[in-house]
Enzyme design. Structure first.
Site, PDB file in Angstrom:
ATOM      1  N   LEU A   2      12.868 -21.242  24.939  1.00  0.00           N
ATOM      2  CA  LEU A   2      13.589 -21.639  25.728  1.00  0.00           C
ATOM      3  C   LEU A   2      14.722 -20.814  25.311  1.00  0.00           C
ATOM      4  O   LEU A   2      15.140 -20.644  24.463  1.00  0.00           O
ATOM      5  CB  LEU A   2      13.660 -22.863  25.562  1.00  0.00           C
ATOM      6  N   GLN A   3      15.324 -20.316  26.180  1.00  0.00           N
ATOM      7  CA  GLN A   3      16.245 -19.375  26.122  1.00  0.00           C
ATOM      8  C   GLN A   3      17.451 -19.337  25.273  1.00  0.00           C
ATOM      9  O   GLN A   3      18.127 -18.404  25.111  1.00  0.00           O
ATOM     10  CB  GLN A   3      16.477 -18.949  27.403  1.00  0.00           C
ATOM     11  N   GLU A 231      13.033 -16.240  31.905  1.00  0.00           N
ATOM     12  CA  GLU A 231      12.951 -16.026  30.390  1.00  0.00           C
ATOM     13  C   GLU A 231      13.128 -17.316  29.738  1.00  0.00           C
ATOM     14  O   GLU A 231      13.883 -18.072  30.123  1.00  0.00           O
ATOM     15  CB  GLU A 231      13.873 -14.987  30.130  1.00  0.00           C
ATOM     16  N   SER A 232      12.259 -17.513  28.761  1.00  0.00           N
ATOM     17  CA  SER A 232      12.453 -18.787  28.112  1.00  0.00           C
ATOM     18  C   SER A 232      11.863 -20.155  29.091  1.00  0.00           C
ATOM     19  O   SER A 232      10.996 -19.908  29.495  1.00  0.00           O
ATOM     20  CB  SER A 232      13.946 -18.819  27.399  1.00  0.00           C
ATOM     21  N   ALA A 233      13.076 -20.954  29.123  1.00  0.00           N
ATOM     22  CA  ALA A 233      12.574 -22.106  29.675  1.00  0.00           C
ATOM     23  C   ALA A 233      12.478 -21.665  31.023  1.00  0.00           C
ATOM     24  O   ALA A 233      11.784 -22.194  32.098  1.00  0.00           O
ATOM     25  CB  ALA A 233      13.733 -23.295  29.711  1.00  0.00           C
TER      26      ALA A 233
END
Length: 548
Positions: A2-3, A231-233
């Site tokens: 998660l970002q 990206e991430s989450a």
């Protein structure tokens, strides 16, 4: 997951700045009966802060997002709307960090100042300045990260992406949307399950994608050529948009690009009951006969203060998040990894990659874990409460105590903030990012066109290495990953029309090719997705049996 708010690397370090304004008439589009006025910025036009849903306030708090009526009054779209309510973060900064490491942290996470409000469901569109309603350009939709706890669209300059696409003669339209985060978007409990209002942040994203289908042609976009990217989450969100609805994308997108995020092992939404109950207590709703309705009615500041009492992404339990997508029976009918195994995946080409050292940033809060016994207790308590001691012991063998085996990887005995820091960083990075990505790619190999990468840039940053979020610089910095991205958006292949970048071969089970992004004179290389094979295979089996 998660970002981690490292999105602000882009803004905080000045990697993505808007083009100089040029003297020309402000751009306009017509939506229904309204004229919407944007802002000119160099070679692009920007339309910012456009509402795509009714404000999730009052009795619409903790409700599914509601469509808005037809636009009937003209308005200006020249400034970002506020982000959705943000959960407070506190990053532990251990003593002894190198100045370079502190610079990355203090200029990023602590530089995140995002105006927030409950009335936050807006989106932004960036188009080539010469785009018209007849242009039918491909569309890339960005979903930000932030651990499902924070983040917003104003941190990211979509003009960089559109400028890159224009420069490579593959012009495209960029869209970004806000969505509800933390408890506002991922409230979880039996009460939430009974009401059918789980995973509201994902539902917000879905409604925004329907908005794109309805309106993007007015901005020059082609609704049949949408790529979702995060990206991430945000990347996990992309993956979950791919596995919901029986894998039927309902015409909302034709491709996906995921940076540090895949279908993650999560369990039933009732797993969040302790956090819900704490929220009810903190807000004074404990005596209510309808605690969910009570939470809708408490003052915003009271609710936000209670949310901030829940553990955040940099708390001791770290990536075992309080608020995240869970199996709600509506958006997610089962553990997302089971959905993958069952074939509930959108039949589209996709790219999925990771940074080499995903877990380092999230292991600063656990430096007091210094012995094998303490680490085993930590994993048993937070990660795998139902696992047997034998399973935990075997897991520890796959992630050994030898500092040289830990993350940042390939740095020998360096970067050991504590005796267990690199070991825990290796485990966390694999559990949440690397192993789910590999499971996803291997499950889909032979079914659709796939590509994968690993970013090893910034490897020399002390203690962090190629840390989570660092690959954002590769795209919003307008670098080589941006080139691969915009070619993929247009051609469904990152290589078509490629220039100086290395040819990126597809990923298959037999040939698990990965593109490496590297520092130095050779910016890209090829490798195979075979590292820590036995460890990740075991970890996948354990987390499948013990979802968060």
């Amino acid at each position: 997951m998660l970002q981690s708010a490292l999105v602000v690397l882009v803004a905080g370090l000045g990697w993505a700045v808007a083009s100089p304004l040029q003297e020309r008439a402000p751009p306009t589009v017509v939506l229904d009966d309204a004229t919407v006025t944007g802002v000119s910025s160099g070679s692009v036009s920007k339309f910012l802060g456009i509402p795509f849903a009714q404000p999730p306030t009052g009795n619409l708090r903790f409700q599914l997002p509601q469509t808005i009526p037809a636009y009937n009054a003209s308005f200006s779209a020249t400034a970002f709307g506020p982000s959705c309510p943000q959960q407070a973060i506190e990053l532990p900064l251990p003593s002894g960090l190198a100045a370079e490491t502190l610079d990355y942290l203090t200029n990023t996470i602590y530089n995140l100042v995002t105006p927030a409000a409950e009335d936050c469901l807006t989106l932004n569109i960036v188009t080539p300045a010469d785009a018209t309603s007849d242009s039918k350009l491909p569309v890339v939709v960005w979903i930000f990260g932030g651990g499902f706890e924070l983040g917003g669209t104003s941190t990211y300059d979509g003009g960089v992406i559109v400028d890159k696409a224009i420069s490579l003669d593959v012009p495209a339209v960029y869209v970004s949307m806000n969505y509800r985060v933390s408890a506002f978007g991922f409230l979880a409990s039996q009460e939430v399950k009974d009401a059918g209002v789980g995973n509201l942040g994902l539902q917000d994203q879905r409604l925004a994608l329907y908005w794109v289908q309805k309106y993007i042609s007015a901005f020059g976009g082609d609704p049949t050529k949408v790529t979702i990217w995060g990206e991430s989450a945000g990347a996990i969100s992309v993956a979950l948009q791919m596995v919901t609805n029986g894998g039927n994308p309902d015409g909302l997108f034709r491709a996906a690009f995921m940076e540090s995020g895949s279908p993650i092992p999560v369990g039933d939404i009732t797993h969040g009951q302790p956090y819900y109950d704490a929220l009810v207590y903190e807000t004074g709703c404990s005596t209510s006969s309808d605690t969910l309705q009570c939470l809708r009615e408490v003052p915003y500041e009271t609710l936000l203060s209670a949310v901030n009492q829940s553990p955040g992404i940099f708390a001791y339990q770290s990536l075992v998040l309080a608020w995240l997508p869970r199996v709600d029976g509506v958006f997610l009918t089962e553990d997302p990894q089971y959905l993958v195994q069952q074939g509930s995946v959108a039949d589209i080409p996709f790219i999925s990659g990771d940074c080499d050292d995903e877990g380092t940033l999230f292991s600063f809060s656990t430096l007091n874990i210094t012995t094998d016994t303490q680490l085993e207790e930590y994993i048993q308590t937070y990660w795998l409460p139902n696992a047997t001691s034998t399973m935990i012991q075997e897991l520890m063998e796959y992630y050994p105590a030898d500092i040289a085996d830990g993350s940042p990887f390939d740095t020998g005995d360096l970067n050991a903030l504590s005796p267990q820091f690199k070991r825990l960083a290796a485990f966390q990075g694999d559990a949440v990012f690397q192993a789910p990505r590999r499971l996803f790619l291997q499950a889909q190999s032979g079914k659709q066109n796939l590509w994968s990468y690993v970013s090893k840039r910034l490897k020399a940053v002390p203690f962090l290495g190629s840390f989570h979020g660092s690959d954002i610089l590769n795209v919003y910095g307008g670098d080589d990953m941006a080139s691969y991205l915009v070619r993929f958006v247009t051609n469904l292949d990152p290589n078509v029309g490629s220039g100086s970048e290395l040819y990126w071969p597809q990923y298959t089970t037999d040939e698990p090719n990965m593109l490496e992004f590297l520092d130095g004179l050779i910016p890209q290389a090829l490798t195979q997705d075979t590292y820590r094979a036995e460890a990740m295979a075991y970890l996948t089996n354990v987390t499948l049996a013990n979802p968060l």
